[in-house]
Design an enzyme around this catalytic site. Structure first.
Site, short mmCIF file in Angstrom:
data_model
loop_
_atom_site.label_atom_id
_atom_site.label_comp_id
_atom_site.label_asym_id
_atom_site.label_seq_id
_atom_site.Cartn_x
_atom_site.Cartn_y
_atom_site.Cartn_z
N HIS A 58 0.85 -1.21 0.00
CA HIS A 58 0.00 0.00 0.00
C HIS A 58 0.88 1.25 0.00
O HIS A 58 0.55 2.24 0.66
CB HIS A 58 -0.96 -0.01 1.19
N SER B 103 16.06 18.80 -18.37
CA SER B 103 15.25 20.01 -18.38
C SER B 103 15.98 21.13 -19.10
O SER B 103 17.20 21.25 -19.00
CB SER B 103 14.94 20.45 -16.94
#
Length: 449
Positions: free
Chosen positions: A154, A277
């Protein structure tokens, strides 16, 4: 001029490979149709249905480079049958051999067999690369058999595992996909030669023998009965690709998640000059992983449309086949690109064992709550032990203090264990269970193949 992402000179490298573009090119489509017509002519010549000398000419000229391919496209504006090919083929055949092409066949016989031949070529590439991805996962499993990392359920820390254990699960799932690919071969790669409605009415004397000889030449299975409208073979092909895309997608998503700055246990391959980037020079973005995940998502999305196209009308329905012509090659293109990039990611994956070790202690011992509980259960019973350890764990979590300190202040725990025993129970290296042994089982399973 290219106008799709697959054929784009700009974006093409992100959506297909040169190898798959060649396999599924217009020239390849035409060649597979010609191969089918040539095999039909050869089989019929052997059975005395058409003159052998005409079959020899048909085979001699059954070369895509001799065909005026653009003319086929022009003819397709008024006909989506195989007639456009037959016109272009007849135009180059000498000695009236064109009159003996396509003897007793229907358009769909050639179209269906042609696409099966194309799928088989694409399949060989996909199967090859799936096996390489599994091989690289097995290499990771062996190399990192004993490298401890946080197991997560989870999305939060659960119990320690080893990275080799995680990679072994990847390898085993890929192994099942490979089995599916191999098992579908005889069901999917089946030829079609059945005539207008599948009854071979145009070839009552030698139809079945023609089928057998024709498909032996092409290396395909012979159908038990016509599958003009029974499209489950095409649906299975794309559905199995979707399953493969699901497995690869899960693996690539795990790597993506583990590349997060806060975790950074894994990273896709990096080289100097790879820019993340245009404005932030520090960025080492998982751009290839994101590319792969997009491709695999698209592959999975194609399967429902091909399953939907199984609903065909009566004995023929071109509308369903048109979906296959467009979508199946697209699935193969994107699967090939995803596999090409996945191979590189898995082979050259950057692994950070030091970061794995660091992350084991993020929760200051809470990851080992089960170990403490199981030891305490031997004295107090499991449910009682769970309640005691749960209360202490929640205190440690909310106050962000070491779990050990809370345990030492817990009377039932302090009465049962020494500080050294608590330290041993909270050491993640002592609680990986049979993770390394499971790695060995997976490696042994596939080393037999």
């Amino acid at each position: 001029m290219p106008s799709t992402a697959i054929d784009s000179q700009i974006h093409g490298c992100m959506f297909s490979t040169d190898e798959m573009r060649e396999i599924l090119s217009d020239k390849a489509w035409v060649q597979k149709w010609l191969d089918t017509e040539a095999a039909l002519a050869t089989a019929q010549a052997e059975l005395g249905v058409i003159p052998k000398e005409k079959a020899d000419i048909i085979n001699q000229y059954a070369k895509a480079e001799l065909i005026d391919i653009p003319s086929i496209g022009e003819y397709y504006k008024s006909s989506i049958t195989i007639v456009p090919l037959l016109k272009a083929f007849k135009a180059i055949l000498p000695e009236n051999a064109g009159e003996f092409v396509h003897w007793g066949a229907t358009s769909q016989d050639i179209v269906d067999t042609g696409i099966v031949l194309l799928e088989r070529d694409a399949y060989e590439v996909i199967l090859r690369d799936m096996k390489l991805c599994q091989e690289y996962c097995l290499d990771l499993a062996k190399k990192y058999r004993n490298t401890i990392m946080s197991g997560r359920t989870h999305v939060v820390h659960a119990l320690p595992i080893t990275f080799g254990y995680k990679a072994a699960i990847w390898a085993d799932e890929l192994g099942r996909d490979i089995e599916r690919l191999e098992e579908m071969r005889d069901r999917v790669f089946v030829g079609e030669m059945a005539g207008a409605v599948g009854t071979l009415a145009s070839q009552p004397e030698h139809g079945l023998e023609t089928q057998e000889r024709m498909f032996k030449i092409l290396g395909l299975k012979t159908p038990t009965i016509a599958w003009h409208v029974a499209r489950d073979n095409q649906a299975e092909f794309v559905s199995v690709l979707a399953l493969c895309a699901g497995t690869l997608g899960r693996i690539m998503h795990e790597i993506l998640t583990l590349q997060r700055t806060e975790i950074l246990e894994l990273e896709e391959p990096f080289f100097m000059g790879k820019v993340g980037s245009s404005t932030m020079p520090h960025k080492r973005n998982p751009a290839v992983l994101e590319n792969v995940l997009a491709l695999l998502r698209n592959v999975r999305s194609i399967a429902p449309s091909i399953v939907e196209s199984m609903i065909s009308e009566m004995e023929r329905d071109w509308g369903c086949f048109l979906s296959e012509w467009e979508a199946i090659p697209r699935a193969c293109h994107m699967m090939a690109a995803a596999l090409e990039k996945s191979k590189n990611i898995l082979k050259n994956l950057i692994v950070y064992p030091k970061h794995m070790e660091r992350n084991l202690f993020t929760q200051k011992g809470l990851m080992l709550s089960e170990n403490v509980m199981m030891h305490l259960a031997n004295r107090l019973g499991r449910m009682t032990a769970h309640g005691i350890v749960y209360k202490g764990a929640m205190e440690a979590y909310e106050k962000e203090v070491p779990f050990k300190d809370v345990l030492l202040r817990t009377p039932e725990v302090a009465a049962a264990f020494t500080e050294e025993e608590i330290d041993a129970m909270l050491d993640p290296h002592n609680y990986v269970g049979l993770a390394p042994e499971f790695v060995d089982r997976v490696v042994a399973k596939y080393s037999k193949n």
